[in-house]
Design an enzyme around this catalytic site. Structure first.
Site, PDB file in Angstrom:
ATOM      1  N   GLY A  69      46.930  38.714  42.605  1.00 56.30           N
ATOM      2  CA  GLY A  69      45.701  38.091  42.140  1.00 56.30           C
ATOM      3  C   GLY A  69      45.859  36.587  41.996  1.00 56.30           C
ATOM      4  N   THR A  70      47.024  36.158  41.540  1.00 58.82           N
ATOM      5  CA  THR A  70      47.274  34.721  41.412  1.00 58.82           C
ATOM      6  C   THR A  70      47.216  34.038  42.774  1.00 58.82           C
ATOM      7  OG1 THR A  70      48.635  34.985  39.432  1.00 58.82           O
ATOM      8  CG2 THR A  70      48.992  33.004  40.734  1.00 58.82           C
ATOM      9  N   GLN A 177      39.647  41.223  35.359  1.00 51.29           N
ATOM     10  CA  GLN A 177      39.520  42.126  34.210  1.00 51.29           C
ATOM     11  C   GLN A 177      38.318  43.052  34.301  1.00 51.29           C
ATOM     12  OE1 GLN A 177      41.592  42.825  31.933  1.00 51.29           O
ATOM     13  NE2 GLN A 177      43.062  41.162  32.101  1.00 51.29           N
ATOM     14  N   SER A 194      42.838  41.562  41.046  1.00 53.80           N
ATOM     15  CA  SER A 194      44.234  41.985  41.135  1.00 53.80           C
ATOM     16  C   SER A 194      44.342  43.476  40.872  1.00 53.80           C
ATOM     17  CB  SER A 194      45.076  41.215  40.118  1.00 53.80           C
ATOM     18  OG  SER A 194      46.445  41.471  40.283  1.00 53.80           O
ATOM     19  N   ALA A 195      45.003  44.203  41.778  1.00 51.39           N
ATOM     20  CA  ALA A 195      45.008  45.662  41.723  1.00 51.39           C
ATOM     21  C   ALA A 195      45.685  46.224  40.486  1.00 51.39           C
ATOM     22  CB  ALA A 195      45.679  46.218  42.979  1.00 51.39           C
ATOM     23  N   HIS A 196      46.727  45.556  39.971  1.00 48.65           N
ATOM     24  CA  HIS A 196      47.433  46.147  38.841  1.00 48.65           C
ATOM     25  C   HIS A 196      46.608  46.120  37.563  1.00 48.65           C
ATOM     26  CE1 HIS A 196      48.436  41.901  38.035  1.00 48.65           C
ATOM     27  NE2 HIS A 196      48.648  42.271  36.798  1.00 48.65           N
ATOM     28  N   CYS A 320      52.864  32.036  17.988  1.00 49.96           N
ATOM     29  CA  CYS A 320      54.080  32.531  17.358  1.00 49.96           C
ATOM     30  C   CYS A 320      54.904  33.409  18.295  1.00 49.96           C
ATOM     31  CB  CYS A 320      53.734  33.322  16.104  1.00 49.96           C
ATOM     32  SG  CYS A 320      52.802  32.391  14.889  1.00 49.96           S
TER      33      CYS A 320
END
Length: 482
Positions: A69-70, A177, A194-196, A320
């Site tokens: 996807g990136t 998403q 993105s497939a994952h 954090c």
């Protein structure tokens, strides 16, 4: 062990597993070759492209598969900007885009282009009119996610797409998403995914470029995937990605309703069970499976470790959890509390009501335990009397006393070198030492303090006066109102 981080990567869907195993035997050859094995591989690739294009809502020849996807985002941004270089060199993005988009924007700016970020409200959404106002005549490309990766807020893509179309500006939508839940509405120009994220295998991305959009691929030319994604296609993974996308879409409406009810329960119950919690993100216009909340006086990394020990895999946008001490750019843009941030994203088909109920049962005790270890006020830990000293977490007390004051007569609290949530905890401890109407000045070099101190004031009914420079760090001024 309940896995509650589907927004990072969804578990491999059973359909994807079966399709992957089957296509390993049939899809290993070069689809560009004319012999029998190549033709079989080509048929599999073409069928996967048609299925994915149907889910996206575009033509098969408008969609290419990428290694991630990136990669799809970077190729889409760079190609669209290069294709419109004669129009201008201005890129418009929202302040809460995924880091892949923001990294592409940084590269464009480093190459001499200009980037404009459009701010968001406290729910994380852009205002369509504010976004439209930035679409000037030199704008080459606009980017807007369909839904936020960290807080689940849906963006007004349809309205922004209409404005972009009327002004002749292509709009790239990061749909990573949301694509599992349905096609992206609006007349967008480019789309990535993105497939994952939907239960397909990792290493497969989608890039759709509508016909008529000016696009100039960058990098060395390649004959595969219309020249927009170089390299030999991973056909078994592509087939599994397309098959799983079709499968999750078939049950998206039913599963969305079920998960939305579970998320609604978490959104309602967490503030009731845990004091000093801020649930962030839009309560209505949001993804059905994502809920994010921040816990005052809590170290995010410690809380995530405690949840992991209790059997729950969750993620966080809190500073954090990072050695950089920089809050999530999404939480920062929203201006919300970043301490103890927890994102729960429920995987479809794998989440039960019992899992959610057990999460709600163990969370209050874990938060209270972390607060006690960090020396939070007793009212936050639920304990009687004073909370455990800060040394229990390896932290020393901040330097503060009633007779230490600056020129304006403010009580000075030195928390330099202390990371969240210590500055806010120490502020809570000393606020009662100053008369009503007087101030406390917190010295901090932790970037999270810029978010968390104003958020603490809003949650505790105190006045945040503002910040000013200091010899070291930043001075944050708080006025006691009660």
């Amino acid at each position: 062990m309940p896995y509650f981080d589907a927004a990072s990567a969804a578990p491999l869907h059973p359909v994807a597993r079966r399709a992957l195993q089957a296509s390993l035997d049939e899809g290993w050859a070069d689809p560009a070759r004319l012999y029998r094995e190549g033709r079989r591989a080509r048929l599999l690739l073409d069928a996967a492209r048609e299925a994915a294009a149907d889910a996206v809502g575009c033509r098969p020849d408008e969609l290419v598969f990428t290694p991630s996807g990136t990669h799809a985002v970077h190729a889409g941004v760079s190609g669209a900007l290069a294709g419109r270089r004669r129009v201008g060199r201005r890129l418009v993005v929202s302040a809460v885009e995924h880091s892949a988009v923001l990294h592409a924007a940084e590269a464009w700016e480093a190459a001499g282009g200009s980037v404009t970020e459009v701010g968001v409200d406290r729910h994380g959404a852009v205002a369509p009119e504010a976004y439209t106002a930035e679409l000037g005549g030199t704008t080459a490309l606009a980017c807007l996610q369909s839904a936020n990766h960290e807080v689940g807020t849906e963006q007004p893509v349809r309205e922004v797409a209409e404005a972009c179309r009327s002004l002749g500006v292509p709009l790239l939508v990061d749909a990573a998403q949301s694509l599992a839940w349905g096609p992206v509405e609006g007349d967008w120009s480019l789309l990535t995914a993105s497939a994952h994220k939907w239960g397909g295998p990792s290493g497969v991305g989608l890039l759709a470029v509508r016909k008529g959009v000016r696009f100039a691929r960058q990098g060395p030319a390649d004959e595969r995937e219309s020249g927009r994604s170089a390299g030999f296609q991973n056909i078994p993974a592509i087939v599994a990605a397309a098959a799983s996308l079709r499968a999750v879409r078939a049950e998206a409406a039913t599963e969305a309703a079920r998960l939305r009810a579970l998320v609604d329960r978490i959104r309602a119950r967490v503030p009731e069970l845990v004091p000093d919690v801020e649930v962030v993100g839009d309560p209505v216009r949001r993804l059905p499976h994502v809920v994010t909340f921040s816990c005052l006086y809590v170290d995010g990394e410690t809380l995530l470790h405690e949840l992991d020990r209790a059997g729950f895999s969750v993620s966080s946008g809190s500073s954090c959890t990072s050695s950089t001490l920089i809050p999530s750019h999404v939480l920062k843009a929203m201006g919300v509390l970043s301490e103890g941030n927890v994102r729960v994203s429920l995987p479809p088909f794998d989440t039960s009501e019992e899992d959610v109920d057990r999460f709600l049962a163990v969370l209050p005790g874990l938060v209270a335990g972390v607060r006690e270890r960090f020396g939070a006020p007793a009212s936050a830990t639920g304990a009687e009397g004073a909370a455990a000293p800060a040394e229990a977490s390896g932290a020393s007390e901040a330097s503060a006393s009633s007779d230490a004051s600056d020129a304006a007569g403010s009580l000075v609290l030195d928390t330099l070198g202390r990371r969240c949530p210590i500055p806010v905890i120490e502020l809570a401890k000393v606020i009662g030492e100053v008369p009503v109407g007087n101030t406390v000045t917190v010295l901090s070099d932790d970037e999270a303090a810029r978010l968390d101190i104003p958020a603490w004031c809003g949650m505790r009914g105190q006045e945040y006066v503002g910040e000013r420079g200091a010899e070291a760090g930043v001075a944050y001024v708080v006025r006691r109102l009660r």
